[in-house]
Design a protein around this motif. Structure first.
Motif, PDB file in Angstrom:
ATOM      1  N   THR A  62     -41.060  44.034 107.136  1.00  0.00           N
ATOM      2  CA  THR A  62     -42.272  43.578 106.465  1.00  0.00           C
ATOM      3  C   THR A  62     -43.042  42.595 107.348  1.00  0.00           C
ATOM      4  OG1 THR A  62     -41.073  41.762 105.420  1.00  0.00           O
ATOM      5  CG2 THR A  62     -41.179  43.847 104.215  1.00  0.00           C
ATOM      6  N   ARG A  63     -44.281  42.364 106.967  1.00  0.00           N
ATOM      7  CA  ARG A  63     -45.117  41.427 107.709  1.00  0.00           C
ATOM      8  C   ARG A  63     -44.531  40.022 107.674  1.00  0.00           C
ATOM      9  NH1 ARG A  63     -50.922  41.043 105.294  1.00  0.00           N
ATOM     10  NH2 ARG A  63     -49.607  40.553 103.498  1.00  0.00           N
ATOM     11  N   GLU A  64     -43.987  39.636 106.525  1.00  0.00           N
ATOM     12  CA  GLU A  64     -43.436  38.284 106.397  1.00  0.00           C
ATOM     13  C   GLU A  64     -42.229  38.091 107.312  1.00  0.00           C
ATOM     14  OE1 GLU A  64     -46.161  39.052 103.392  1.00  0.00           O
ATOM     15  OE2 GLU A  64     -44.333  40.204 103.842  1.00  0.00           O
ATOM     16  N   ILE A  65     -41.403  39.112 107.437  1.00  0.00           N
ATOM     17  CA  ILE A  65     -40.238  39.011 108.308  1.00  0.00           C
ATOM     18  C   ILE A  65     -40.681  38.972 109.772  1.00  0.00           C
ATOM     19  CG2 ILE A  65     -38.227  40.266 109.154  1.00  0.00           C
ATOM     20  CD1 ILE A  65     -37.596  38.924 106.600  1.00  0.00           C
ATOM     21  N   CYS A  66     -41.592  39.861 110.154  1.00  0.00           N
ATOM     22  CA  CYS A  66     -42.012  39.949 111.557  1.00  0.00           C
ATOM     23  C   CYS A  66     -42.749  38.696 112.022  1.00  0.00           C
ATOM     24  CB  CYS A  66     -42.890  41.185 111.763  1.00  0.00           C
ATOM     25  SG  CYS A  66     -42.038  42.748 111.480  1.00  0.00           S
ATOM     26  N   LEU A  67     -43.508  38.080 111.138  1.00  0.00           N
ATOM     27  CA  LEU A  67     -44.278  36.891 111.495  1.00  0.00           C
ATOM     28  C   LEU A  67     -43.579  35.599 111.091  1.00  0.00           C
ATOM     29  CD1 LEU A  67     -47.877  38.090 110.564  1.00  0.00           C
ATOM     30  CD2 LEU A  67     -46.720  38.191 112.773  1.00  0.00           C
ATOM     31  N   MET A  68     -42.331  35.723 110.637  1.00  0.00           N
ATOM     32  CA  MET A  68     -41.535  34.559 110.218  1.00  0.00           C
ATOM     33  C   MET A  68     -42.297  33.732 109.188  1.00  0.00           C
ATOM     34  SD  MET A  68     -39.274  31.982 112.601  1.00  0.00           S
ATOM     35  CE  MET A  68     -40.489  30.703 112.766  1.00  0.00           C
ATOM     36  N   ASP A  69     -42.902  34.432 108.243  1.00  0.00           N
ATOM     37  CA  ASP A  69     -43.646  33.784 107.168  1.00  0.00           C
ATOM     38  C   ASP A  69     -42.716  33.620 105.974  1.00  0.00           C
ATOM     39  OD1 ASP A  69     -45.430  32.801 105.398  1.00  0.00           O
ATOM     40  OD2 ASP A  69     -46.624  34.636 105.189  1.00  0.00           O
ATOM     41  N   SER A  70     -42.219  32.418 105.799  1.00  0.00           N
ATOM     42  CA  SER A  70     -41.283  32.135 104.715  1.00  0.00           C
ATOM     43  C   SER A  70     -41.930  31.351 103.578  1.00  0.00           C
ATOM     44  CB  SER A  70     -40.084  31.346 105.249  1.00  0.00           C
ATOM     45  OG  SER A  70     -40.510  30.169 105.907  1.00  0.00           O
ATOM     46  N   THR A  71     -43.261  31.384 103.522  1.00  0.00           N
ATOM     47  CA  THR A  71     -43.951  30.616 102.488  1.00  0.00           C
ATOM     48  C   THR A  71     -43.773  31.230 101.103  1.00  0.00           C
ATOM     49  OG1 THR A  71     -45.977  31.848 102.997  1.00  0.00           O
ATOM     50  CG2 THR A  71     -45.669  29.720 104.082  1.00  0.00           C
ATOM     51  N   ARG A  72     -43.260  32.438 101.006  1.00  0.00           N
ATOM     52  CA  ARG A  72     -43.000  33.064  99.706  1.00  0.00           C
ATOM     53  C   ARG A  72     -41.513  33.101  99.383  1.00  0.00           C
ATOM     54  NH1 ARG A  72     -47.367  35.697 101.825  1.00  0.00           N
ATOM     55  NH2 ARG A  72     -49.198  35.846 100.464  1.00  0.00           N
ATOM     56  N   GLU A  73     -40.710  32.455 100.190  1.00  0.00           N
ATOM     57  CA  GLU A  73     -39.273  32.393  99.958  1.00  0.00           C
ATOM     58  C   GLU A  73     -38.877  30.988  99.529  1.00  0.00           C
ATOM     59  OE1 GLU A  73     -37.172  33.670 103.361  1.00  0.00           O
ATOM     60  OE2 GLU A  73     -38.086  35.655 103.438  1.00  0.00           O
ATOM     61  N   ILE A  74     -37.827  30.933  98.741  1.00  0.00           N
ATOM     62  CA  ILE A  74     -37.305  29.641  98.296  1.00  0.00           C
ATOM     63  C   ILE A  74     -36.462  29.048  99.420  1.00  0.00           C
ATOM     64  CG2 ILE A  74     -35.888  28.484  96.564  1.00  0.00           C
ATOM     65  CD1 ILE A  74     -36.592  30.701  94.622  1.00  0.00           C
ATOM     66  N   CYS A  75     -36.617  27.771  99.632  1.00  0.00           N
ATOM     67  CA  CYS A  75     -35.857  27.093 100.680  1.00  0.00           C
ATOM     68  C   CYS A  75     -34.362  27.213 100.391  1.00  0.00           C
ATOM     69  CB  CYS A  75     -36.262  25.626 100.766  1.00  0.00           C
ATOM     70  SG  CYS A  75     -35.384  24.701 102.042  1.00  0.00           S
ATOM     71  N   PRO A  76     -33.538  27.541 101.389  1.00  0.00           N
ATOM     72  CA  PRO A  76     -32.090  27.656 101.143  1.00  0.00           C
ATOM     73  C   PRO A  76     -31.450  26.390 100.603  1.00  0.00           C
ATOM     74  CG  PRO A  76     -32.683  28.623 103.271  1.00  0.00           C
ATOM     75  CD  PRO A  76     -33.903  27.930 102.757  1.00  0.00           C
ATOM     76  N   THR A  89     -40.243  22.265 112.291  1.00  0.00           N
ATOM     77  CA  THR A  89     -40.744  22.265 110.918  1.00  0.00           C
ATOM     78  C   THR A  89     -40.830  23.703 110.427  1.00  0.00           C
ATOM     79  OG1 THR A  89     -42.036  20.271 111.373  1.00  0.00           O
ATOM     80  CG2 THR A  89     -42.598  21.521 109.400  1.00  0.00           C
ATOM     81  N   LYS A  90     -40.324  23.935 109.205  1.00  0.00           N
ATOM     82  CA  LYS A  90     -40.395  25.250 108.572  1.00  0.00           C
ATOM     83  C   LYS A  90     -41.032  25.090 107.199  1.00  0.00           C
ATOM     84  CE  LYS A  90     -36.323  27.229 110.858  1.00  0.00           C
ATOM     85  NZ  LYS A  90     -35.002  27.890 110.648  1.00  0.00           N
ATOM     86  N   TYR A  91     -41.837  26.079 106.832  1.00  0.00           N
ATOM     87  CA  TYR A  91     -42.538  26.053 105.560  1.00  0.00           C
ATOM     88  C   TYR A  91     -41.968  27.142 104.662  1.00  0.00           C
ATOM     89  CZ  TYR A  91     -45.872  23.042 107.930  1.00  0.00           C
ATOM     90  OH  TYR A  91     -46.451  22.013 108.611  1.00  0.00           O
ATOM     91  N   TYR A  92     -41.691  26.752 103.413  1.00  0.00           N
ATOM     92  CA  TYR A  92     -41.170  27.673 102.416  1.00  0.00           C
ATOM     93  C   TYR A  92     -42.082  27.646 101.192  1.00  0.00           C
ATOM     94  CZ  TYR A  92     -36.875  27.672 105.189  1.00  0.00           C
ATOM     95  OH  TYR A  92     -35.959  27.805 106.205  1.00  0.00           O
ATOM     96  N   LYS A  93     -41.657  28.331 100.166  1.00  0.00           N
ATOM     97  CA  LYS A  93     -42.419  28.394  98.934  1.00  0.00           C
ATOM     98  C   LYS A  93     -42.443  27.009  98.283  1.00  0.00           C
ATOM     99  CE  LYS A  93     -42.392  30.794  94.466  1.00  0.00           C
ATOM    100  NZ  LYS A  93     -41.669  31.785  93.652  1.00  0.00           N
ATOM    101  N   ARG A  94     -43.598  26.373  98.329  1.00  0.00           N
ATOM    102  CA  ARG A  94     -43.812  25.030  97.780  1.00  0.00           C
ATOM    103  C   ARG A  94     -42.807  24.020  98.336  1.00  0.00           C
ATOM    104  NH1 ARG A  94     -44.359  26.021  91.374  1.00  0.00           N
ATOM    105  NH2 ARG A  94     -42.417  27.104  91.779  1.00  0.00           N
ATOM    106  N   ALA A  95     -42.476  24.173  99.610  1.00  0.00           N
ATOM    107  CA  ALA A  95     -41.532  23.244 100.237  1.00  0.00           C
ATOM    108  C   ALA A  95     -41.765  23.233 101.741  1.00  0.00           C
ATOM    109  CB  ALA A  95     -40.094  23.636  99.928  1.00  0.00           C
ATOM    110  N   LYS A  96     -41.430  22.105 102.338  1.00  0.00           N
ATOM    111  CA  LYS A  96     -41.513  21.937 103.791  1.00  0.00           C
ATOM    112  C   LYS A  96     -40.223  21.297 104.272  1.00  0.00           C
ATOM    113  CE  LYS A  96     -43.952  18.610 105.578  1.00  0.00           C
ATOM    114  NZ  LYS A  96     -45.055  17.751 106.074  1.00  0.00           N
ATOM    115  N   LEU A  97     -39.600  21.918 105.283  1.00  0.00           N
ATOM    116  CA  LEU A  97     -38.330  21.442 105.828  1.00  0.00           C
ATOM    117  C   LEU A  97     -38.550  21.001 107.261  1.00  0.00           C
ATOM    118  CD1 LEU A  97     -35.277  21.015 105.578  1.00  0.00           C
ATOM    119  CD2 LEU A  97     -34.962  23.396 106.303  1.00  0.00           C
ATOM    120  N   GLU A  98     -38.215  19.739 107.546  1.00  0.00           N
ATOM    121  CA  GLU A  98     -38.312  19.185 108.896  1.00  0.00           C
ATOM    122  C   GLU A  98     -36.906  18.864 109.378  1.00  0.00           C
ATOM    123  OE1 GLU A  98     -41.893  16.290 109.154  1.00  0.00           O
ATOM    124  OE2 GLU A  98     -41.214  16.252 107.052  1.00  0.00           O
TER     125      GLU A  98
END
Length: 895
Positions: free
Chosen positions: A237-251, A459-468
């Motif tokens: 998918t586009r999200e996997i290929c572009l490392m777009d984790s903004t629609r995933e919940i942070c682990p 820094t990584k961005y997730y669904k309504r979350a930011k992980l540094e």
């Protein structure tokens, strides 16, 4: 294939001709429109000529140059200075096209071995057959170029290497390390395979790469750790290929489900007592259960509807390249390292996916360091229906015959064909296998491994979350990760902040700050002062005598305190495993009185109104004598006691005392009257206590009340001490450094520098001790700048004579000591012969010990003299050699 090519070439040429004609028409249309306006002024029949003529005129007659103003000498000088300044625009190159200096790489990067050349030709033959048979499929990634622009077989780019770090022993540690250590670069274009595939070591040095290089590094680590891992080339998918984790919940926000262990039902024995009959209505229980099920079903239905609405709102936009985006990930098959179920690993995030995931749309091929397989299965449903039986040629077509996967046997073939064992052995020997890897082994220093992220931050961005993420010791306060949770998708309305720490001296490892409620919770490891485990307080009022909750490691405390809750007017403490069976204590406090005193002093504590203590059951006492609850009414000056309830009873016995007047005064006697005591006994037949026992109990209760008040003041002081320590710890933010970490340990550095300084001083002292042996004799001659031949021989003779005399004197000295010890022993023997008859036993023992010691000294002196005589000639010859080799005497003595 030749016919196909012959038919396709004219079509392609026609396409190009059509394209050229269309562009020319567009250009001519523009010219005709311009000339048509000018043609109205011309004559008929001369349109072509005039058009050409006018076109020629436009090109041949340039516009007159503008009139330039003459520059002054100063302006001309400025112009010459400015002409010296020039810039050159750099060429825009993508990171795939960057060239490397081939000098820094070994020969295996720049040249192919004969076996590699054979494998490349084998792969080219395989590619031609694949293209001929499957013309509608995309090409395979078989021989991309490396850093030096040399074609290499993709299987040889894997370099299994085991690193000496414990966290990389399992697959999740390897996946997290690769995901954090590298920076993501997308494929360009996203629908084509990469033209370059660098070695794992180069990728780790650059700390960036595309999905195939990510997977290459991760697969190399996993294979070295014993996993059955493969690189997968396919589509995602586009999200996997572009490392777009903004629609995933942070682990870190996913709660781990705790497996509930079902309690085994006790087997009812044949002779066990039957339980009492259940008198509840089964119909009512059934109807109640049905109502509960209906209510839960409605709640579940509403939740599902809300989730569907939310999913529709969060659904990503339509992707025009859906199903065409090329991607690479890692496949781990079951069997090795106790892996019970195969799964995928996404190298960008380190997250594991099941084989039935919908994030991956299809697979073209997979490979490891031993072979290459092409997928022969349809991917209509993505990767859901794929089987990974690599030994089945109908599912997976392999490139190299030598495979560790068992192939499906054909029973009829073995029976019909008569193949000799020798021919089989020869065929096996002729099989081509994958050449060894041309890449350097992976090497990562501890400092690089500890940094984890490029420049120590990521820094990584997730669904309504930011992980540094931060490297250890990068932040002064030991911060290694910060998770910010937001209420909106634009990451503006912050809700929660989680901060993770390491290597702190105060043992703090987690802090959670709820921005909405204002509550802050700090979590500590074991080992800090007062055994604090958790501390929850309001960020707006962190001081003492405010709302807070503290949890403690009760095993590490003498009083067994496990929890303390505090408000401005209350304090509650919970205990565990105390010898006095106390498990609960509650104190009601009053507002702090306003009295004159120094700021911050404890001279005006909060008054205590009431204290409640609760005790667990002590089976060693009777229920009517075992205290359950003890209430000290300080304001009302009374004490209430509630005892435990006996087994057949349903209520408890109670007792109440009124405090006698004047008890607060020290030394005043305790006077008890009959109206000060009241009691309630559950069993009226039980004997009441005597007045003396009641008086002694009152005295003991008064002492316990004073002790409880002192304990409350100690608890308040402990809270203030903890808060003071926390303030100092946050101000200093000291970090723990291992004694083995020589780079950061200042104490170890100072010790090492001190040792180096001592060694240098010792070396200088030894150099100073090496005195010139010719200095005394040169001083007698007046320290001449240059010696003559006569002086050189004289100096030599004097030096040798002096050494000879010293050697003789040393021998004489040893001899004199020998004669002295011998004379004393002879004298002692004569004394013994004269007094032998009248000597006591102790005197004889002293004589024997003296003789033994004297003979030992004499023997040592004899050996020293003998050794000195043997070494003296060699010492003399050695000095003679040194004199001949001395730079001041050598020109005269060696001639």
């Amino acid at each position: 294939m030749a016919d196909v090519l012959a038919t396709e070439i004219p079509d392609q040429s026609l396409d190009h001709l059509t394209l050229d004609q269309s562009t020319d028409d567009i250009e001519n249309e523009g010219v005709e429109s311009d000339e048509y306006e000018e043609e109205e002024e011309g004559e008929d029949g001369e349109e072509p000529k005039k058009r050409k003529k006018k076109k020629k005129e436009v090109t041949e007659e340039p516009a007159p140059p503008p009139v330039e103003e003459k520059l002054s000498p100063e302006a001309l000088a400025l112009k010459k200075e400015l002409e010296r300044i020039f810039v050159v625009a750099p060429d825009l190159q993508s990171w795939q096209e960057l060239r490397y200096d081939t000098i820094e790489f070994p020969d295996s990067y720049k040249h192919n071995s004969p076996k590699e050349e054979l494998a490349l030709s084998y792969a080219e033959n395989f590619r031609r057959q694949y293209v001929h048979l499957y013309r509608d499929r995309k090409s395979l990634l078989l021989n991309p170029v490396n850093e030096c622009g040399l074609e290499k077989l993709v299987c040889t780019t894997l370099r299994p290497t085991q690193l000496p770090y414990i966290s990389l022993y399992n697959w999740d540690g390897c996946a997290d390390f690769v995901a954090d250590y590298l920076n993501f670069e997308p494929l360009n274009p996203p629908v084509d395979l990469p033209a370059r595939l660098r070695s794992p070591m180069t990728v780790l040095k650059q700390q960036r790469g595309h999905c195939f290089e990510y997977a290459n590094v991760l697969c190399s680590l996993l294979i070295a750790q014993g996993y059955d891992a493969y690189i997968v080339s396919g589509y995602a998918t586009r999200e996997i290929c572009l490392m777009d984790s903004t629609r995933e919940i942070c682990p870190l926000l996913i709660e781990k489900k705790e497996e509930k262990v079902e309690e085994k039902k006790k087997e009812v024995g044949k002779y066990t007592v039957r339980p009492p009959k259940d008198l509840k209505s089964k119909y009512e229980a059934k109807m109640s259960k049905r109502a509960d099920d209906n209510r839960l079903a409605e709640i579940k239905k509403k939740q599902e509807e809300e989730e569907q609405k939310l999913a529709e709102l969060e659904k990503p936009a339509w992707d025009p390249l859906h199903g065409l985006r090329v991607h690479a990930w890692v496949l781990v098959l079951e069997g090795k390292r106790e892996i019970s179920e195969s799964f995928y690993i996404e190298p960008f995030t380190g997250q594991a996916y099941s084989l039935t995931t919908k994030e991956f749309h299809g697979i073209e091929s997979i490979w490891n360091h031993q072979n290459y397989w092409v997928n022969m299965q349809l991917c209509k449903n993505g990767v859901v229906d794929l089987k990974f039986d690599l030994g089945d040629c109908s599912l997976w077509e392999f490139m190299f015959p030598s495979s560790d996967k068992p192939l499906l046997s054909i029973p009829d073939l073995d029976e019909d064909l008569d193949i000799d064992d020798e021919d089989e052995e020869e065929d096996v020997e002729k099989h081509l296998d994958v050449p060894p890897s041309w890449c350097d082994p992976i090497e990562i220093t501890y400092k690089e491994f500890e940094s984890r992220c490029p420049l120590g931050k990521k820094t990584k961005y997730y669904k309504r979350a930011k992980l540094e993420r931060f490297a250890p010791y990068l932040m002064k306060d030991g911060l290694v990760a910060r998770l910010s949770v937001y209420n909106d998708y634009e990451l503006k309305d912050i809700n929660l902040v989680k901060e993770f720490f390491e290597n702190r001296e105060d043992h703090l490892y987690l802090r959670i700050h709820n921005m909405k409620s204002g509550w802050v919770t700090e979590y500590f490891l074991e080992g800090r002062s007062h055994a604090v485990k958790e501390h929850t307080y309001l960020a707006s009022s962190p001081g003492a005598e405010s709302e807070r909750v503290m949890l403690f490691y009760n095993e590490a405390r003498v009083d067994g305190l496990s929890k303390r809750e505090e408000t401005p007017l209350e304090m509650t403490e919970h205990f565990q495993n105390r010898e006095d069976f106390l498990y609960y204590q509650h104190i009601d406090l009053g507002p702090k009185p306003k009295k004159a005193g120094p700021k911050g002093s404890d001279l005006n504590p909060r008054p205590i109104y009431k204290m409640v203590q609760k005790f667990a059951r002590n089976l060693a006492k009777d229920a009517n004598e075992d205290v359950k609850e003890l209430v000290y009414w300080i304001s009302e000056e009374k004490i209430q006691i509630t005892y435990h309830t006996g087994d057949p009873k349903i209520i408890s016995s109670t007792r109440e005392y009124m405090k006698p007047p004047g008890v607060e005064e020290k030394g005043s006697p305790v006077i008890m009257t009959a109206d000060m005591h009241s009691t309630f006994q559950v069993d009226p037949a039980s004997k009441g206590k005597k007045n003396l026992d009641l008086y002694q109990l009152l005295c003991q209760l008064l002492k316990d009340e004073d002790a409880c008040c002192n304990k409350v003041r100690e608890s308040e002081a402990e809270v203030r001490t903890i808060l003071k320590e926390r303030l100092e710890e946050e101000t200093r933010s000291l970090l723990k450094i291992s004694v083995y970490d020589t780079d950061r340990n200042e104490r170890a550095k100072k010790h090492r520098r001190e040792l180096e300084r001592q060694l240098l001083e010792e070396k200088m002292r030894r150099e100073e001790m090496e005195v010139d042996f010719l200095a005394p004799f040169l001083a007698q001659m007046g320290d001449p700048e240059k010696l003559t031949k006569e002086q050189a021989f004289t100096l030599k003779d004097q030096c040798l004579a002096d050494l000879k005399q010293r050697l003789i004197d040393k021998a004489n000295l040893i001899q004199a000591r020998f004669e002295k010890e011998t004379a004393e022993l002879t004298k002692k023997q004569q004394w013994y012969q004269q007094n032998q008859v009248s000597m006591l036993k102790d005197d004889e023992e002293d004589y024997v010990s003296y003789c033994t010691e004297a003979m030992f000294k004499i023997h040592i002196l004899e050996l020293r003299l003998q050794r000195h005589k043997e070494k003296a000639p060699y010492i003399y010859m050695e000095l003679d050699k040194k004199l001949r080799a001395d730079r001041r005497l050598s020109e005269y003595l060696t001639g």
